[in-house]
Scaffold this active site. Sequence first.
Site, PDB file in Angstrom:
ATOM      1  N   LYS A   1       0.127  72.591 -11.824  1.00  0.00           N
ATOM      2  CA  LYS A   1       1.343  72.164 -12.194  1.00  0.00           C
ATOM      3  C   LYS A   1       2.221  73.273 -12.311  1.00  0.00           C
ATOM      4  CE  LYS A   1      -0.120  68.205 -14.957  1.00  0.00           C
ATOM      5  NZ  LYS A   1       0.457  66.952 -14.642  1.00  0.00           N
TER       6      LYS A   1
ATOM      7  N   GLU B   1       6.391  73.273 -22.076  1.00  0.00           N
ATOM      8  CA  GLU B   1       7.988  72.802 -21.459  1.00  0.00           C
ATOM      9  C   GLU B   1       8.704  72.198 -22.744  1.00  0.00           C
ATOM     10  OE1 GLU B   1       7.051  70.824 -17.519  1.00  0.00           O
ATOM     11  OE2 GLU B   1       7.119  68.953 -18.717  1.00  0.00           O
TER      12      GLU B   1
ATOM     13  N   HIS C   1       0.925  58.064 -22.195  1.00  0.00           N
ATOM     14  CA  HIS C   1       1.229  58.745 -20.827  1.00  0.00           C
ATOM     15  C   HIS C   1       0.577  58.152 -19.703  1.00  0.00           C
ATOM     16  CE1 HIS C   1       3.235  61.662 -23.453  1.00  0.00           C
ATOM     17  NE2 HIS C   1       1.950  61.935 -23.891  1.00  0.00           N
TER      18      HIS C   1
ATOM     19  N   ARG D   1      -1.990  61.831  -3.099  1.00  0.00           N
ATOM     20  CA  ARG D   1      -2.778  60.749  -2.843  1.00  0.00           C
ATOM     21  C   ARG D   1      -2.051  59.511  -2.900  1.00  0.00           C
ATOM     22  NH1 ARG D   1      -2.942  58.555  -7.803  1.00  0.00           N
ATOM     23  NH2 ARG D   1      -2.791  60.164  -9.402  1.00  0.00           N
TER      24      ARG D   1
END
Length: 487
Positions: free
Chosen positions: A118, A202, A237, A294
């Site tokens: 990430k 973040e 999530h 993917r």
Amino acid sequence: MGSIKRLLIANRGEIACRIIFAARDLGITSYAVYSDADRNSKHVKLADFAISLNGLEASESYLNLDKLLEIIQEHKIDAVHPGYGFFSENAEFARKIQEAGVIFIGPSAEVIENLGSKIKARAIAKAAGVPIVPGYQGKLDTDEDVKKVLAKLGFPLLIKASAGGGGRGMRVLREAHHALEELAAARNEAMKFFKDDQLFIERYIEKPRHIEVQILADQHGNVVHLGDRECSMQRKHQKVIEEAPSPSISQSLREKLYQASISLAKECQYSNAGTVEFIVDDQDQFYFLEVNTRLQVEHPVTEMITGIDLVKAQIKVAEGKHLPFTQEDVKFQGHSIELRLYAEDPSRQFFPSHGKVALLIEPDGPFHRIDSYLQEGTEISTYFDPMLAKLVVKGFNRKEALQNLNALTSRYVLLGIQHNLNFLIDLVASEAFQQGKYSTDFIAKFLETWQDSELDEKEIDSFDDQSMIMFSEQENLPKDLIHFRNV
Ligand code: ADP
């Protein structure tokens, strides 16, 4: 690169079935592999050939790299489709496949590696001019480090694992208290699940919407987008319901997301199908989240509104062919919604369930699509992902898609295993969903008051299997039977 003749599907369940169907359409011979738990599974029956992995759990079967390489050699396989999960985003797997002279259906190992981190993906997005969530990725070992981050970003914050996936390893920080403990716990979790303890922080965006863009790119630098998907119905999530197009964004935001996705794909020389994920705040500001390199679980909603078979397109692109269409050729028509049916019990904190499918009725309809590996007698174990099926509909517009969804879910019957259909039906019926106005925090709030509406045991016992079949075959299914679905 030559054309593919023998395709190994390194996966199981509904996605293995989906890939076998695409191979059939293209006249490609399909090779399934299976764990001992899946010996009688639908993908094993559907494939032209099926080979045992001689192991039970994922680590001994679908994640057994040496065994898969042995099978590839022995059966002269010329391409591998990884599906999603398992090895699908594993750069080492892609590299080993390519080194064996076999086509990996996905982007290059290098691209998977870069986007799999990430932290690296954020740098690529930045270079492509795509907005990223304000964040920090430096040292996070002392109270001083934490103070520095707080001064820069403010609260609330989100701790993330760089190698993370599936919503795992994320922790919200709302105050400085215990920040170091939270970081240590996140680091442990990241090491345990992803064998990589690199973290970053973040800004936590409150009430965001998760919007993603499907891209498709060939190996000659051509990239198109296939529209957007709204995936804000999430529990912990993880996506539960998806729809295409998003009901919540303006045309101008939509165009910006498409342009950002294409720039990013070009920046990293992406090829094959991929998904660029964004979060959008309540001011319609968007931020890049990550790229999934993917096929996505929710790809059917895109197929429903574009008429493009994404798996076939992946295979063609992997063969080295040019994209068979330009951006102008891609037309969007109607609206599509997908529900993820999970083997879990919503009335017991979504506890995973197992069992044997005793009765299955999958209603037909011209605008229904059920991607599933269920058959009567299918044994559902807890060794693998709990997703049982995807119930997908299309409508001329969103209103009609909702009507078709009601028709499908009120006739769908699955007995023998606990599942979440009643919960999904109630989510769909909620005002927020009906109006297409919901953010990722919706389900958590919904669950504060939601109660599963089940018949009591005595009433259930008074029906035998035969009477249930007679009921369910009636055109107008009695309301009561709806409750049987969750037995
Ligand atoms: P994973 O790879 O584990 O799926 P993602 O980065 O794709 O992680 O995020 C998964 C979900 O977590 C998003 O769809 C969103 O709901 C939530 N999320 C991620 N980043 C943020 C953020 N900065 N603020 C608020 N929610 C976030």
